[in-house]
Enzyme design. Structure first.
Site, PDB file in Angstrom:
ATOM      1  CE  LYS A  74      -2.611   0.266   3.584  1.00  0.00           C
ATOM      2  NZ  LYS A  74      -1.768   1.101   4.449  1.00  0.00           N
ATOM      3  CB  THR A  76       5.075   0.115  -2.663  1.00  0.00           C
ATOM      4  OG1 THR A  76       5.905  -0.411  -1.632  1.00  0.00           O
ATOM      5  CG2 THR A  76       5.842   0.116  -3.976  1.00  0.00           C
ATOM      6  NE  ARG A  97      -0.223   5.309   8.828  1.00  0.00           N
ATOM      7  CZ  ARG A  97      -0.434   4.048   9.167  1.00  0.00           C
ATOM      8  NH1 ARG A  97      -0.795   3.732  10.391  1.00  0.00           N
ATOM      9  NH2 ARG A  97      -0.272   3.084   8.280  1.00  0.00           N
ATOM     10  CE  LYS A 108       2.166  -1.797   8.888  1.00  0.00           C
ATOM     11  NZ  LYS A 108       2.997  -0.859   8.124  1.00  0.00           N
ATOM     12  CB  ALA A 276      -5.045   1.712  10.974  1.00  0.00           C
ATOM     13  CG  PHE A 304      -3.741  -2.322   9.277  1.00  0.00           C
ATOM     14  CD1 PHE A 304      -2.732  -3.222   8.957  1.00  0.00           C
ATOM     15  CD2 PHE A 304      -3.687  -1.704  10.523  1.00  0.00           C
ATOM     16  CE1 PHE A 304      -1.715  -3.522   9.848  1.00  0.00           C
ATOM     17  CE2 PHE A 304      -2.671  -2.001  11.430  1.00  0.00           C
ATOM     18  CZ  PHE A 304      -1.690  -2.909  11.096  1.00  0.00           C
ATOM     19  CG  PHE A 384       4.013  -9.381  -6.085  1.00  0.00           C
ATOM     20  CD1 PHE A 384       4.979  -9.637  -5.123  1.00  0.00           C
ATOM     21  CD2 PHE A 384       3.071  -8.400  -5.815  1.00  0.00           C
ATOM     22  CE1 PHE A 384       5.011  -8.949  -3.925  1.00  0.00           C
ATOM     23  CE2 PHE A 384       3.091  -7.700  -4.621  1.00  0.00           C
ATOM     24  CZ  PHE A 384       4.059  -7.976  -3.670  1.00  0.00           C
ATOM     25  CD1 TRP A 412       8.712  -3.020  -4.421  1.00  0.00           C
ATOM     26  CD2 TRP A 412       9.904  -3.761  -6.165  1.00  0.00           C
ATOM     27  NE1 TRP A 412       9.873  -3.567  -3.927  1.00  0.00           N
ATOM     28  CE2 TRP A 412      10.626  -4.034  -4.968  1.00  0.00           C
ATOM     29  CE3 TRP A 412      10.467  -4.137  -7.385  1.00  0.00           C
ATOM     30  CZ2 TRP A 412      11.866  -4.666  -4.979  1.00  0.00           C
ATOM     31  CZ3 TRP A 412      11.714  -4.766  -7.385  1.00  0.00           C
ATOM     32  CH2 TRP A 412      12.391  -5.029  -6.191  1.00  0.00           C
TER      33      TRP A 412
END
Length: 558
Positions: A74, A76, A97, A108, A276, A304, A384, A412
């Site tokens: 997210k 990224t 954030r 994480k 979150a 999240f 991916f 990415w």
């Protein structure tokens, strides 16, 4: 695949631009900055005050499906989307954030994106950055020290040591500190009582810093923090201790947003970091409003999935900013959707159309959640290397059949160039107004607010309250807290409060076990399931792979 560089290797090879030059892209000069080295700066209060009332740009919120161990990317996509808007000619800013050391050294990972869609300097941002989280930790613990000192020095407020609500904090995952005893060792050491630690990002001071509009508002909110009760069960607030000024003083620099850059030179504000799952999961109101005043397009994210961060962004934060997103991006991956369809992590490289179609039900619910606010969602499929054309086609076809905008993103690998398809899907939404609506009215009772979130956002049958929560519900309404929004504390990995229920669970009930009024922040936290405000470390913490070389370069930091 062994030749694919890590995120930190990409970051360390980047040629950063002096932060004054980044600031100039949105019309700022050196006088507007307070430098933290060559590549980081805080924005001055003179600038922040001068922007009040200025016309604002368009806001794009990035959210996701329920996270899985496979990763969704997210942050990224958020960074790559900002780079893509800049690349096609928009004056753009990103608002994110700040990372917490707890998840950074735990499991994480960081919060600066990945691959060629990163914010830099990545290692500094993910570690101590400009010291904001340390300032929040210090202010929080200064209040704890002042409370215990007041009790020790005669306790003129008659604070009941058994009913002190305020906890100490540390910005690490440390389960051993969840429950502690303080004041042991005899009369000169203080009054013994039970205490505990939360992680810094769960602190009410973190929430207050992120929701405050300015220094005056920050001080007012701090003064309203409820620290506990007297022996007569009367509320005791920070203003009763008379220390709101001292605590605000500790936070005066932390309240200023931090300016950094992406690998492609997009100006980025990183400020505030509430989780979150246990807090409201959004960067600061000040940073978002500042970016909107400086740029034509602002890309931000909420923590999240859309059941947590986006719900709180749209139900809590927008009531303060008085600005709603023009578009919401829902990030998904083939890998994560297959996990929601029942595939184990070690089998994700294998094509599995059946599991993918089952997992799409999770995406469907998050799309519906965004639509329930009157905003049109755009699904961003984060590509991916092992995704097959057939699998991508399944997701794209589902979106087309359900009238949902779709874009394949490759940020990415390609940076902003990999987000241009997503930009094309969003631009039409920026040119029209949406019929924004909240999940609940502030005039609803606390119970009604929780029921509306549980039923409409999670898909639950209803809400059950423990006997403790029922008593707290009555007390909250008696104290006048019923007018506040609700901040649900829930597992992020499921739409339910049971982390084992993946996909789109049905026929479940949300159990609220405890309510914690955060009067300074202006919301009531509802703890559900077994969610904790002090996480623990996993068996193999990410810290085990971290190191530093003889030149001070970080190693193993993702």
């Amino acid at each position: 695949m062994s030749n694919v560089p890590t995120d930190i290797e990409i970051s360390q090879k980047a040629k950063m631009i002096p932060i004054q030059d980044i600031a100039s892209k949105v019309g700022l000069s050196a006088e507007n900055l307070e430098m933290y080295g060559k590549y980081k700066a805080k924005l001055s209060y003179d600038l922040l005050n001068s922007l009040e009332g200025k016309k604002e740009g368009k806001l794009i919120l990035v959210t996701a499906i329920n996270p899985t161990p496979a990763g969704e990317g997210k942050s990224t996509v958020t960074v790559g989307l900002g780079d893509a808007f800049q690349k096609v000619g928009y004056k753009t800013m990103i608002a994110l954030r700040e990372p917490s050391l707890g998840p950074t050294m735990g499991i994480k990972g960081g919060a600066t994106g990945g691959g060629y869609a990163q914010v830099v300097p990545m290692d500094e941002i993910n570690l101590h950055f400009t010291g904001d989280l340390h300032a929040i930790t210090t202010a929080n613990n200064a209040l704890s020290a002042l409370i215990d000192n007041h009790i020790h020095q005669g306790n003129t407020l008659s604070i009941d040591p058994r009913r002190v609500l305020w906890k100490r904090v540390v910005d690490l995952n440390d389960r051993a500190l969840r429950n502690v005893l303080v004041g042991l060792g005899g009369p000169i050491q203080g009054v013994p009582r039970e205490d505990g630690f939360d992680i810094t990002v769960a602190s009410e001071i973190m929430a207050i810093l992120c929701l405050a509009k300015n220094l005056k508002d920050l001080k007012q909110r701090i003064s309203n923090i409820v620290i506990g009760y007297t022996y007569e069960r009367e509320v005791v607030k920070v203003k009763d201790l008379g220390v709101e000024g001292a605590l605000t003083l500790l936070l005066k620099d932390a309240l200023k947003p931090n300016l950094v850059q992406t690998l492609e030179g997009t100006p980025t504000l990183i400020h505030g970091g509430p989780f979150a799952n246990i807090a409201h999961g959004c960067n600061s109101v000040i940073a978002t409003k500042t970016a909107l005043s400086l740029a034509d397009v602002v890309v931000t994210e909420a923590g999240f999935g859309a059941d947590l961060g986006a719900e709180k962004f749209l139900n809590i934060k927008t009531r303060i900013t008085e600005t709603n997103p023009s578009a919401v991006v829902v990030v998904a991956t083939i890998r994560a959707l297959k996990m929601h369809g029942g595939v184990k992590k070690d089998s994700l490289k294998e094509e599995n159309i059946d599991a993918l179609q089952t997992g799409l039900m999770n995406l469907a619910k998050h799309v519906e959640n965004v639509q329930s606010f009157g905003i049109e969602p755009v699904v961003a499929l984060n590509k991916f290397i092992f995704d097959t054309p057939e699998e991508v086609s399944v997701v794209k076809s589902w979106c087309e059949n359900n009238g949902v905008r779709f874009a394949l993103t490759e940020v990415w690998e390609k940076g902003g160039a990999g987000g241009e398809e997503l930009v094309k899907q969003i631009i039409p939404l920026l040119k029209k107004d949406c019929s924004f609506t909240h999940t609940y009215d502030v005039s609803d009772s606390l119970q009604t607010k929780m029921e509306k979130i549980a039923k409409n956002i999670y898909g639950a049958k209803g809400v059950e309250f423990t006997s403790k929560a029922k008593k707290q519900l009555v007390e909250c309404e008696r104290q006048g807290y019923g007018i506040f929004p609700v901040c649900m504390a829930k597992t992020p990995v499921s739409l339910s409060d049971d982390p084992t229920k993946i996909g789109r669970p049905t026929d479940f009930v949300i159990t609220v076990r405890e309510l914690r009024p955060k009067v300074g922040a202006g919301f009531v936290v509802a703890l559900t399931g077994d969610v904790m405000t002090m996480p623990g470390l996993p068996k193999q913490p990410a810290a085990l792979k971290m190191d530093v070389d003889e030149n001070g370069n970080a190693m193993g930091l993702f």
